[in-house]
Design an enzyme around this catalytic site. Structure first.
Site, mmCIF file in Angstrom:
data_model
loop_
_atom_site.group_PDB
_atom_site.id
_atom_site.type_symbol
_atom_site.label_atom_id
_atom_site.label_comp_id
_atom_site.label_asym_id
_atom_site.label_seq_id
_atom_site.Cartn_x
_atom_site.Cartn_y
_atom_site.Cartn_z
ATOM 1 C CG HIS A 70 -0.557 0.304 2.503
ATOM 2 N ND1 HIS A 70 -0.292 -0.664 3.448
ATOM 3 C CD2 HIS A 70 -0.297 1.477 3.116
ATOM 4 C CE1 HIS A 70 0.104 -0.098 4.566
ATOM 5 N NE2 HIS A 70 0.115 1.197 4.398
ATOM 6 C CG ASP A 207 -0.033 -3.994 2.619
ATOM 7 O OD1 ASP A 207 0.647 -3.556 1.682
ATOM 8 O OD2 ASP A 207 -0.794 -3.284 3.305
ATOM 9 C CB SER A 621 2.895 1.507 6.454
ATOM 10 O OG SER A 621 1.611 1.571 6.976
HETATM 11 N N1 ARG Z 1 -4.625 0.884 7.190
HETATM 12 C C1 ARG Z 1 -3.318 0.782 6.621
HETATM 13 C C2 ARG Z 1 -2.440 1.925 7.059
HETATM 14 O O1 ARG Z 1 -2.897 3.010 7.256
HETATM 15 C C3 ARG Z 1 -3.350 0.803 5.146
HETATM 16 C C4 ARG Z 1 -3.868 -0.448 4.559
HETATM 17 C C5 ARG Z 1 -4.068 -0.308 3.090
HETATM 18 N N2 ARG Z 1 -5.069 -1.250 2.650
HETATM 19 C C6 ARG Z 1 -6.264 -0.891 2.183
HETATM 20 N N3 ARG Z 1 -7.133 -1.832 1.943
HETATM 21 N N4 ARG Z 1 -6.622 0.369 1.985
HETATM 22 O O2 ARG Z 1 -1.249 1.771 7.155
#
Ligand code: ARG
Length: 685
Positions: A70, A207, A621
């Site tokens: 992501h 991911d 992340s």
């Molecule tokens: N919630 C995650 C973050 O802010 C991002 C995940 C991305 N995946 C998605 N399905 N939008 O780091």
């Protein structure tokens, strides 16, 4: 905080170093690298900042690194076309020469951190006014950074406030600018569960993405060149495929962005009502409009999927945070702490008077400016970040139209061309109409931009008529007309008198007015927070406090811990979801087959994702997860729904960090990408 700690060791290969890790009984805290035990230099060298928003970890002596899919999503999208759809189908570079450069990306590696608190303190002795204090600090910081950076685009320095503005540290990084895509899994498996599973546990997504840092022939940071070669590094991580079990110590290291752990009850209320509610409302509208268009057209789907994911991510974050603020009673708990603090102040009210004063200032600024705060959020979400065309016109306001040609052509290349590549004018026009309606309904008349007057006077009050005119007559309506305007001898008239530019300008004026309205109380609040933090330390002399996240390197100690009970997922969970037939769990037969093969010949399941109670947030992340031998066992990528108020208050009971298991990553490299080249590079075999 302030609990007993035991000792643990961490290693990194290349040069095996022992790190005395302090195993926290409580996992709360985003510690600077050398707080709570020094972090060996090699850890700082393998953990990188990815494109100013994420973290990453170097896996090999040839600069191969891991980050989240992501985080690389926009890069992968920008490389994709209908005939080479790397977003949908994934990408793997067969050979080194097939690795694709992504010009917009950069990787920052920390060189050093240096404390500047004494310098800043002595330069601001006796200065009462927070605005002046900040200006002095900023200008000292800027001149230090300028002298370090010189004219080099490959060194960047920042002076950052820590501990609510009570301490300052200089952070210096080297910046690598030739970054190439090595492997990206198909979207369906990288983002398995899509927006439904985002911010949720259990999770089954791969991911991750693999990229490589390239450097000049002399191994220095450089812009892209065909002469560049993979960066050679001495420090990289060793991966462990041994796994983990409940209660194992793990450390994350990365670049968490923003937390507000020392926020007061009034600030929590303000975040909930004046920021999150407007954001939720505006984005619900916007995402709905985009979704309809994406569902109706595969090309719009491709063009908007990454924009959609980015917008939806923060939408869902705000939604989850508001729910947790209520369910975990965050404001009530903070109020209780504030009462205890006031009782402590009252026990020595003469000496501790400044602390009471500070608390009241914070309260006052949060409460009395609520209307402006809310108006600013609606204007920002709906009018500045709502319709895309406004963002482009906004960027023009910072461009010198008569300036040097080179700057203009850089602007065209970096801003204009990528903008129109994934732009749907009609979709944007529908969105702008909705945004204008919403702002009209929600923002008090005195805070509406002047464009509403023009709608009333010139368009009989019709928002649709105004928007139609805007999109029919503006040079921003297409790349062609905009580029033509840029070549026009009368460039100012073409751009500055353009209706879209004019709209963006009226929004910008309002934005500055609102900021000015808020600024005096904002400085009071900042000063209040700074003093309050000192008060809390004085009240709890035995506790160790950590600084809020600020996009600088932090480590967090935690343990593998279930929620409620399960702490990992396997291919069985993935296949079970796939059987629900929900669109977000759909896998093409060839992909599904990958998982169905597992355990056919032996009974071993494949671990996909796992959780721990490490204290992380956005920016983390792509952070490496190390086991107690300092080996890489996973890559952090998310947090869970039950811990969504974590940025305001850490919840040791329900808050978890979610990671991709390194074994899952290796599985994809081997069984989907069939790349023994990359597999061997990661495992050093
Ligand atoms: N919630 C995650 C973050 O802010 C991002 C995940 C991305 N995946 C998605 N399905 N939008 O780091």
């Amino acid at each position: 905080m302030g609990v007993a700690y035991g000792l643990k060791r961490f290693y990194i290969t290349g040069i095996c170093v022992a790190l005395f890790i302090i195993k926290a009984a409580a996992s709360e805290g985003m510690w600077m690298p050398d707080e709570k035990g020094n972090l060996p230099a090699s850890y700082k060298k393998v953990t990188v900042m990815f494109s100013d928003m994420c973290s990453g970890v170097i896996l090999s002596s040839d600069g191969l690194f891991l980050t989240n899919h992501h985080c690389a999503l926009e890069a992968v999208r920008s490389l994709s076309s209908p005939s080479n759809n790397y977003l949908k189908d994934g990408f793997v570079a067969k050979l080194g020469k097939d690795e694709i450069p992504v010009p917009e990306l950069n990787v920052k590696r920390l060189l050093y951190i240096q404390e500047l608190t004494d310098k800043m303190d002595s330069a601001t002795v006796g200065i009462e006014d927070e605005y002046s204090r900040n200006s002095i600090i900023e200008s000292i910081g800027r001149s230090i950074c300028n002298s370090i950076e010189g004219n080099s685009p490959f060194i960047t320095a920042t002076v950052v406030p820590y501990y609510e503005g009570n301490r300052y540290f200089l952070n210096v990084y080297e910046v690598f600018r030739d970054i190439r895509l090595v492997l990206s899994p198909p979207h369906a498996i990288a983002s398995f569960g899509g927006e439904t599973d985002n911010w949720m546990w259990p999770r089954c997504s791969a991911d991750f993405a693999l990229l490589r840092i390239y450097a000049s022939p002399s191994n220095e940071p450089a812009y892209f060149s065909s002469k560049n070669r993979p960066l050679h590094v001495d420090d990289y991580v060793r991966v462990s495929t041994e796994g983990y079990t409940l209660g194992d110590s793990v450390m994350t290291l990365g670049f968490p962005g923003t937390t507000q752990r020392y926020s007061t009850s009034w600030e929590v209320e303000a975040i909930k009502l004046c920021e999150n509610i407007p954001r939720i409302e505006v984005r619900e509208k916007k995402l709905g409009i985009w979704k309809d268009a994406m569902d109706n057209s595969p090309s719009t789907q491709m063009a908007y999927s990454s924009k959609y994911a980015v917008s939806s991510n923060f939408y869902k974050y705000s939604l989850g945070m508001n729910r947790c603020i209520d369910s975990l009673k965050i404001a009530e708990r903070k109020r209780k702490d504030e009462n205890a603090f006031l009782n402590w102040v009252n026990r020595d009210s003469i000496h501790r008077y400044p602390y009471r004063d500070a608390l009241m200032k914070v309260k006052q600024s949060a409460v009395e400016k609520a209307e402006e705060h809310k108006a600013l959020s609606y204007v920002t979400e709906a009018l500045i970040e709502g319709s895309e065309i406004v963002g482009l016109a906004w960027a023009f306001m910072d461009l010198d139209l008569r300036g040097d040609k080179e700057a203009r052509s850089r602007f065209t290349k970096d801003k204009i061309v990528p903008f129109y590549k994934g732009y749907r004018k009609d979709l944007d026009a529908s969105l702008l109409k909705e945004m204008l309606f919403l702002v009209q309904e929600r923002v008090p008349e005195k805070y509406l931009p002047s464009v509403y007057d023009s709608i009333r006077i010139n368009y009989g009050g019709s928002i649709p008529a105004y928007v139609e005119h805007l999109f029919d007559h503006s040079v921003f309506r297409s790349e062609k007309s905009l580029r033509k305007a840029l070549r026009d001898r009368n460039i100012e008239r073409k751009i500055v008198h353009d209706p879209v530019y004019d709209f963006a300008f009226s929004v910008r004026m309002l934005y500055y007015d609102l900021l000015a309205e808020l600024s005096s109380s904002e400085y009071d609040r900042m000063k209040g927070k700074r003093v309050l933090f000192e008060g809390k330390k004085e009240m709890n002399p035995d506790s160790v406090f950590y600084s809020n996240a600020n996009f600088t390197m932090r480590k967090s100690y935690g343990t593998v811990k279930g929620f409620p009970d399960n702490f990992y997922t396997t291919q069985k969970d993935l296949l079970e979801r796939n059987r629900t037939m929900k669109k977000e769990y759909f896998l093409e037969p060839s992909l599904k087959n990958l998982y169905e093969q597992i355990g056919q010949n032996d009974s071993t399941d494949l671990n996909l994702c796992f959780i721990s109670d490490n204290d992380i947030t956005g920016g983390n992340s792509g952070s490496p997860v190390f086991n107690s031998s300092g080996e890489l066992i996973g890559l952090a990528f998310d947090g869970n729904w039950e811990g969504m108020s974590g940025d305001l208050s850490f919840d040791p009971v329900g808050q978890r960090a979610i990671h991709v298991d390194i074994r899952y990553i290796l599985f994809i490299v081997k069984n989907w990408a069939h790349s023994s080249r990359i597999y061997r590079e990661i495992t050093h075999h």
